[in-house]
Design a protein around this motif. Structure first.
Motif, PDB file in Angstrom:
ATOM      1  N   GLY A  99       0.802  -1.212   0.000  1.00 49.53           N
ATOM      2  CA  GLY A  99       0.000   0.000   0.000  1.00 49.53           C
ATOM      3  C   GLY A  99       0.836   1.263   0.000  1.00 49.53           C
ATOM      4  N   MET A 100       1.776   1.364   0.924  1.00 47.28           N
ATOM      5  CA  MET A 100       2.608   2.562   1.004  1.00 47.28           C
ATOM      6  C   MET A 100       3.477   2.704  -0.246  1.00 47.28           C
ATOM      7  SD  MET A 100       3.633   3.152   4.997  1.00 47.28           S
ATOM      8  CE  MET A 100       4.655   1.698   5.179  1.00 47.28           C
ATOM      9  N   TRP A 101       3.910   1.582  -0.804  1.00 46.41           N
ATOM     10  CA  TRP A 101       4.722   1.644  -2.024  1.00 46.41           C
ATOM     11  C   TRP A 101       3.904   2.205  -3.184  1.00 46.41           C
ATOM     12  CZ3 TRP A 101       4.714  -0.073  -7.024  1.00 46.41           C
ATOM     13  CH2 TRP A 101       5.919   0.035  -7.721  1.00 46.41           C
ATOM     14  N   ASP A 115       1.079  10.732  14.581  1.00 46.32           N
ATOM     15  CA  ASP A 115       0.431   9.952  15.645  1.00 46.32           C
ATOM     16  C   ASP A 115       0.703   8.455  15.514  1.00 46.32           C
ATOM     17  OD1 ASP A 115      -0.655  12.318  16.637  1.00 46.32           O
ATOM     18  OD2 ASP A 115      -2.480  12.116  15.419  1.00 46.32           O
ATOM     19  N   GLY A 116       1.932   8.104  15.175  1.00 42.34           N
ATOM     20  CA  GLY A 116       2.324   6.706  15.138  1.00 42.34           C
ATOM     21  C   GLY A 116       1.949   5.954  13.874  1.00 42.34           C
ATOM     22  N   ARG A 117       1.435   6.637  12.844  1.00 43.60           N
ATOM     23  CA  ARG A 117       1.122   5.973  11.574  1.00 43.60           C
ATOM     24  C   ARG A 117       1.503   6.883  10.418  1.00 43.60           C
ATOM     25  NH1 ARG A 117      -5.567   6.280  11.587  1.00 43.60           N
ATOM     26  NH2 ARG A 117      -5.727   8.562  11.758  1.00 43.60           N
ATOM     27  N   MET A 118       1.742   6.311   9.266  1.00 41.59           N
ATOM     28  CA  MET A 118       2.076   7.085   8.089  1.00 41.59           C
ATOM     29  C   MET A 118       0.800   7.728   7.536  1.00 41.59           C
ATOM     30  SD  MET A 118       5.255   6.695   8.130  1.00 41.59           S
ATOM     31  CE  MET A 118       5.749   7.515   6.606  1.00 41.59           C
ATOM     32  N   TYR A 138      -4.383  16.206   8.094  1.00 47.46           N
ATOM     33  CA  TYR A 138      -3.901  14.981   7.451  1.00 47.46           C
ATOM     34  C   TYR A 138      -5.081  14.096   7.070  1.00 47.46           C
ATOM     35  CZ  TYR A 138       0.661  16.485   9.123  1.00 47.46           C
ATOM     36  OH  TYR A 138       1.792  17.216   9.348  1.00 47.46           O
ATOM     37  N   LEU A 139      -4.877  13.279   6.044  1.00 50.94           N
ATOM     38  CA  LEU A 139      -5.975  12.534   5.443  1.00 50.94           C
ATOM     39  C   LEU A 139      -6.694  11.631   6.434  1.00 50.94           C
ATOM     40  CD1 LEU A 139      -7.579  11.801   2.917  1.00 50.94           C
ATOM     41  CD2 LEU A 139      -5.856  10.063   2.397  1.00 50.94           C
ATOM     42  N   PHE A 140      -5.968  10.864   7.244  1.00 53.54           N
ATOM     43  CA  PHE A 140      -6.629   9.932   8.154  1.00 53.54           C
ATOM     44  C   PHE A 140      -7.362  10.656   9.277  1.00 53.54           C
ATOM     45  CE2 PHE A 140      -3.367   6.873   6.445  1.00 53.54           C
ATOM     46  CZ  PHE A 140      -4.288   6.155   5.699  1.00 53.54           C
ATOM     47  N   GLN A 141      -6.926  11.857   9.610  1.00 47.96           N
ATOM     48  CA  GLN A 141      -7.673  12.669  10.557  1.00 47.96           C
ATOM     49  C   GLN A 141      -9.017  13.083   9.950  1.00 47.96           C
ATOM     50  OE1 GLN A 141      -4.888  15.841  11.292  1.00 47.96           O
ATOM     51  NE2 GLN A 141      -3.748  14.692  12.851  1.00 47.96           N
ATOM     52  N   ALA A 168      -8.941   4.099   2.367  1.00 47.87           N
ATOM     53  CA  ALA A 168     -10.203   3.717   3.016  1.00 47.87           C
ATOM     54  C   ALA A 168     -10.041   2.402   3.761  1.00 47.87           C
ATOM     55  CB  ALA A 168     -11.319   3.602   1.988  1.00 47.87           C
ATOM     56  N   GLY A 169      -9.256   1.487   3.191  1.00 49.86           N
ATOM     57  CA  GLY A 169      -8.976   0.232   3.876  1.00 49.86           C
ATOM     58  C   GLY A 169      -8.155   0.443   5.127  1.00 49.86           C
ATOM     59  N   VAL A 170      -7.165   1.337   5.034  1.00 49.12           N
ATOM     60  CA  VAL A 170      -6.346   1.641   6.208  1.00 49.12           C
ATOM     61  C   VAL A 170      -7.217   2.252   7.304  1.00 49.12           C
ATOM     62  CG1 VAL A 170      -4.366   2.943   7.060  1.00 49.12           C
ATOM     63  CG2 VAL A 170      -4.328   2.016   4.738  1.00 49.12           C
ATOM     64  N   ALA A 171      -8.141   3.131   6.897  1.00 51.63           N
ATOM     65  CA  ALA A 171      -9.033   3.783   7.870  1.00 51.63           C
ATOM     66  C   ALA A 171     -10.121   2.843   8.380  1.00 51.63           C
ATOM     67  CB  ALA A 171      -9.678   5.014   7.231  1.00 51.63           C
TER      68      ALA A 171
END
Length: 234
Positions: A99-101, A115-118, A138-141, A168-171
């Motif tokens: 995913g990150m790649w 906050d401990g995550r990318m 940030y997006l996940f926020q 969306a999967g990460v969230a």
């Protein structure tokens, strides 16, 4: 003078970029008997890793067979949403590796630890425009505040859909809600494009190529602004 001529010749024979070659490769399927099948496959893989959006081939196929515009848009929508589920799976199961790649190398969006995550920093103009109503910088926020609305809103835009599906999967958005929202957003985008081409024909293609992404961005800005106002009121 001779060196200048050689330089110009070298520039003219320089190979196009990999993205341009992929674009031409996608488009060439419109002139083959496998155009519809190619559209389905490209719509699927674009939702998780492929860099060229299916709109390119969709427009060519609708122009070639205008009466089939709804069938083409429907197939493109279903394949894109199915691929979105695959992208969602990458976010859930393989964010730290695949995913990150994909986000950093194919979507070319930088990641930063928060906050401990990318996480992904939002553009400055967006945070200035909407302020605290976004829920963060940030997006996940923003996912934590708006949830599936992120999928619905950004699924309409020219942003790479794979960025939406994977994050969306990460969230860990509710999967059925993710699927329904994706169907609405992607269906709206593909059906609108296809219907305009059906009604107007070839002249519409130049307009869509030039203005559609701008129009969708304006629409999304207005939509987000409306939600922000409602949230302040209620």
């Amino acid at each position: 003078m001779q060196n200048t001529a050689h330089s110009k010749e070298a520039m003219n024979t320089e190979k196009p970029s990999i993205v341009r070659r992929l674009y031409d490769w996608v488009l060439h399927w419109a002139d083959t008997p496998y155009g519809f099948t190619a559209l389905v496959l490209i719509s699927f893989v674009e939702s998780s890793f492929f860099p060229i959006p299916p709109d390119v081939l969709l427009m060519a196929l609708v122009l070639a067979a205008p009466t089939k515009w709804a069938k083409i848009a429907f197939a493109c929508t279903l394949a894109s949403v199915a691929g979105g589920v695959a992208g969602y799976g990458i976010g859930v199961l393989a964010w730290d590796t695949m995913g990150m790649w994909i986000v950093e190398n194919l979507v070319r969006v930088p990641l930063t630890p928060v906050d401990g995550r990318m996480d992904i920093a939002l553009p400055a103009y967006m945070t200035k425009m909407f302020g605290d109503s976004l829920g963060g910088s940030y997006l996940f926020q923003v996912y934590d505040t708006w949830g599936a609305w992120i999928v619905g809103i950004f699924g309409l835009t020219p942003l790479p859909y794979k960025l939406v599906t994977i994050t969306a999967g990460v969230a860990q958005l509710n999967l059925p809600v993710f699927i329904i929202t994706s169907i609405v957003a992607r269906g709206f985008r593909f059906f609108v494009v296809s219907y305009i081409l059906f009604k107007v024909g070839e002249p519409a293609k130049a307009f869509i190529d030039k203005h559609f992404n701008k129009l969708t961005i304006i629409f999304v800005v207005l939509l987000i602004g409306g939600f922000a106002v409602l949230k302040l009121i209620f």
